[in-house]
Design a protein around this motif. Structure first.
Motif, PDB file in Angstrom:
ATOM      1  N   UNK A  62     -25.641  29.971  25.286  1.00  0.00           N
ATOM      2  CA  UNK A  62     -24.648  30.294  26.299  1.00  0.00           C
ATOM      3  C   UNK A  62     -24.480  31.806  26.316  1.00  0.00           C
ATOM      4  N   UNK A  63     -23.686  32.293  27.238  1.00  0.00           N
ATOM      5  CA  UNK A  63     -23.582  33.737  27.409  1.00  0.00           C
ATOM      6  C   UNK A  63     -22.120  34.142  27.465  1.00  0.00           C
ATOM      7  N   UNK A  64     -21.824  35.334  26.952  1.00  0.00           N
ATOM      8  CA  UNK A  64     -20.460  35.840  27.004  1.00  0.00           C
ATOM      9  C   UNK A  64     -20.497  37.357  27.119  1.00  0.00           C
ATOM     10  N   UNK A  65     -19.355  37.921  27.519  1.00  0.00           N
ATOM     11  CA  UNK A  65     -19.238  39.360  27.702  1.00  0.00           C
ATOM     12  C   UNK A  65     -18.185  39.925  26.766  1.00  0.00           C
ATOM     13  N   UNK A  66     -18.393  41.169  26.382  1.00  0.00           N
ATOM     14  CA  UNK A  66     -17.399  41.940  25.637  1.00  0.00           C
ATOM     15  C   UNK A  66     -17.094  43.183  26.468  1.00  0.00           C
ATOM     16  N   UNK A  67     -15.825  43.431  26.706  1.00  0.00           N
ATOM     17  CA  UNK A  67     -15.393  44.560  27.539  1.00  0.00           C
ATOM     18  C   UNK A  67     -14.562  45.510  26.689  1.00  0.00           C
ATOM     19  N   UNK A  68     -14.973  46.788  26.657  1.00  0.00           N
ATOM     20  CA  UNK A  68     -14.283  47.810  25.870  1.00  0.00           C
ATOM     21  C   UNK A  68     -14.051  49.059  26.724  1.00  0.00           C
ATOM     22  N   UNK A  69     -13.026  49.865  26.421  1.00  0.00           N
ATOM     23  CA  UNK A  69     -12.745  51.067  27.219  1.00  0.00           C
ATOM     24  C   UNK A  69     -13.896  52.076  27.156  1.00  0.00           C
ATOM     25  N   UNK A  70     -13.996  52.870  28.226  1.00  0.00           N
ATOM     26  CA  UNK A  70     -15.063  53.865  28.279  1.00  0.00           C
ATOM     27  C   UNK A  70     -14.510  55.280  28.077  1.00  0.00           C
ATOM     28  N   UNK A 127     -16.505  49.468  29.815  1.00  0.00           N
ATOM     29  CA  UNK A 127     -17.904  49.149  29.522  1.00  0.00           C
ATOM     30  C   UNK A 127     -18.013  47.655  29.222  1.00  0.00           C
ATOM     31  N   UNK A 128     -18.880  46.982  29.946  1.00  0.00           N
ATOM     32  CA  UNK A 128     -19.115  45.559  29.693  1.00  0.00           C
ATOM     33  C   UNK A 128     -20.516  45.380  29.129  1.00  0.00           C
TER      34      UNK A 128
END
Length: 518
Positions: free
Chosen positions: A347-355, A320-321
């Motif tokens: 500015x922009x950033x992403x966080x990615x975690x398991x689904x 999941x982003x």
């Protein structure tokens, strides 16, 4: 009006000043042209005596602040997709400033929900000639507008009971960001609820006009710089080349395979379900986050992640982003050319975690582990030595895309659009691109009570805050912040753009996870 007629006399109209929009501003301006996508709003519900909210007082405060922050009074001139400009003509007199403020001020006898709903889903409030607008609503009665005499005002101050009002500050997103909105609202209430009389505010209006707008020999009018001009430039061509390679590699790490099922062919309708937690519950939540070594912002990333995994609607093998914004003001040059804080600095950033949720581990352990992972990912973004370079290159990319899509939209509207020819088939098989779908965006504003100095305007009690923007079809953004001692969580989304059952289940999962883990 200013009490000194000589000071208030009309001066020759000053020359206009203009400047070209930067890439980030363009990326917000071009999509907004037709229906106001991204037009921001800040709603604040407050209790105040009626005499503080009368139109003569409000428009004086509004006029003073518009002169201090000239982008609010600008218009936009679009010469080409590459050349779009802010145009500012300073008011020719204090009366001119007051008239301009009055023309961009409205009183409505509506409720909070009607006020926000009309802004989000009705005809666009803003335009190229109106980049900011102020609305005050009283859902119980029409507000009195005739000015009170000094004697009436003294009588009213002792007997005027407080009642609820709703303020809506409307501003185009290419003018600034959420931090500018909140800082502005704090200044607005600080001046509105000060002990200054109308006459003293009139004097302040004239002083501000003399300082910032009056044409005089050697006077140069300026506007706040665009985001890209505020970032420290790369020192060499080699450094720029390294930055581009780094940016391309960093973009490949953004993997996301989760998305809400969408619907189409229906008009956009944005709703903003909002939940607040009382002061004791909020203190408990913040204390628990602190004990676990994370902020409430990091915890909300994990909340959104767990809530979606429990919906069970996406492929479990893809992560999941989620995306969010980061304040760039700490990365700006030390001496900006203008003292206004109304400018874009995000500015922009992403966080990615398991689904998935491991069955062999306690759900609370999984949750706090992912909250710490969200914290670590956010910190890595902010502390990366290439962060400024990445922000600049992302702005360039956003600007290119916005210009391309704007041109296509205009050609489609005119019936002249020709689809590009299909790309040639590569001689060698290429690796398919990794999925990069974002589930939703999070706007994590932190502790807004650090911005709003409630104690400096005791005559007014701010009790409710809702914020967001006009969305495109299929838009979704979750907000989390503390305000007036309470934790607030809201989900702004296009209810006609998604599968209703899935979104409602997800929202209930978000609230359930907050109760369970926090």
């Amino acid at each position: 009006m200013p009490s000194d007629p000589e000071v208030a006399a009309h001066e020759p109209a000053p020359c206009s000043v203009d400047r070209r929009m930067g890439d980030t501003e363009l990326s917000y301006y071009l999509p907004a042209r037709s229906s106001g996508v991204n037009d921001m709003y800040l709603h604040i519900g407050f209790d105040a005596p009626g005499h503080l909210v009368q139109r003569p007082r409000v428009r004086l405060v509004w006029a003073i602040l518009r002169m201090q922050h000239p982008l609010l009074s600008c218009s936009v001139a679009m010469r080409s997709y590459e050349d779009v400009r802010f145009v500012y003509t300073p008011p020719s007199s204090p009366q001119d400033a007051l008239d301009d403020a009055d023309n961009n001020l409205e009183y409505r006898p509506v409720t909070k929900d009607e006020l926000i709903g009309d802004y989000l889903n009705g005809e666009r409030t803003l335009s190229n000639q109106c980049l900011s607008y102020l609305i005050i609503a009283d859902g119980t009665a029409l507000l009195p507008t005739p000015p009170l005499t000094p004697r009436e005002l003294n009588d009213v101050r002792d007997t005027d009971p407080s009642r609820n009002y709703d303020l809506l500050i409307c501003a185009a997103h290419f003018l600034g960001d959420g931090m500018a909105l909140h800082q502005f609202a704090n200044e607005f209430f600080g001046l509105l609820a000060s002990d200054k009389s109308l006459q003293e505010l009139e004097i302040l209006l004239t002083e501000e006009w003399n300082r910032s707008c009056r044409l005089s020999p050697g006077k140069v009018f300026t506007l706040p710089s665009c985001l890209e001009d505020n970032l420290v430039p790369e020192p060499s061509n080699l450094r720029r080349a390294i930055g581009r390679v780094d940016y391309q590699l960093s973009q490949r790490k953004h993997i996301g395979g989760q998305a809400f099922p969408r619907k189409s062919q229906q008009p956009r309708r944005t709703i903003v379900p909002t939940v607040s937690y009382d002061a004791n519950r909020t203190k408990s939540v913040l204390k628990r986050c602190k004990e676990k070594g994370v902020s409430i912002s990091a915890a909300l990333f994990a909340i959104c992640n767990i809530a979606w995994a429990r919906v069970g609607n996406g492929p479990p093998d893809l992560p999941t982003m989620m995306y969010s914004a980061l304040n760039l003001r700490p990365y700006f040059k030390i001496s900006p050319p203008h003292n206004s804080y109304w400018f874009l600095a995000v500015g922009y950033f992403n966080v990615v975690l398991p689904n998935f949720i491991p069955r062999s581990i306690e759900p609370s352990s999984t949750f706090w582990h992912r909250a710490r992972s969200a914290k670590a990912q956010s910190a890595q973004v902010a502390k990366n030595p290439m962060f400024v370079s990445r922000c600049r290159l992302m702005a360039e990319e956003r600007g290119r895309r916005a210009r391309k899509w704007a041109k296509e939209d205009d050609e489609k509207e005119c019936g002249t659009y020709t689809p590009p020819a299909p790309a040639p088939t590569p001689a060698q098989p290429t690796k398919p691109p990794v999925p990069s779908s974002a589930l939703l965006g999070l706007s994590l504003l932190g502790n807004l009570d650090g911005i709003y100095k409630h104690a400096t305007f005791p005559a007014v009690k701010l009790h409710t805050l809702t914020t967001g923007s006009r969305q495109r079809s299929g838009g979704m953004l979750l907000f989390g912040y503390t305000f007036a001692g309470k934790l607030w969580v809201s989900l702004g989304y296009d209810e006609n753009g998604f599968d209703k059952e899935v979104v409602e289940t997800y929202w209930q999962n978000v609230l359930g996870a907050i109760d369970e883990f926090l």
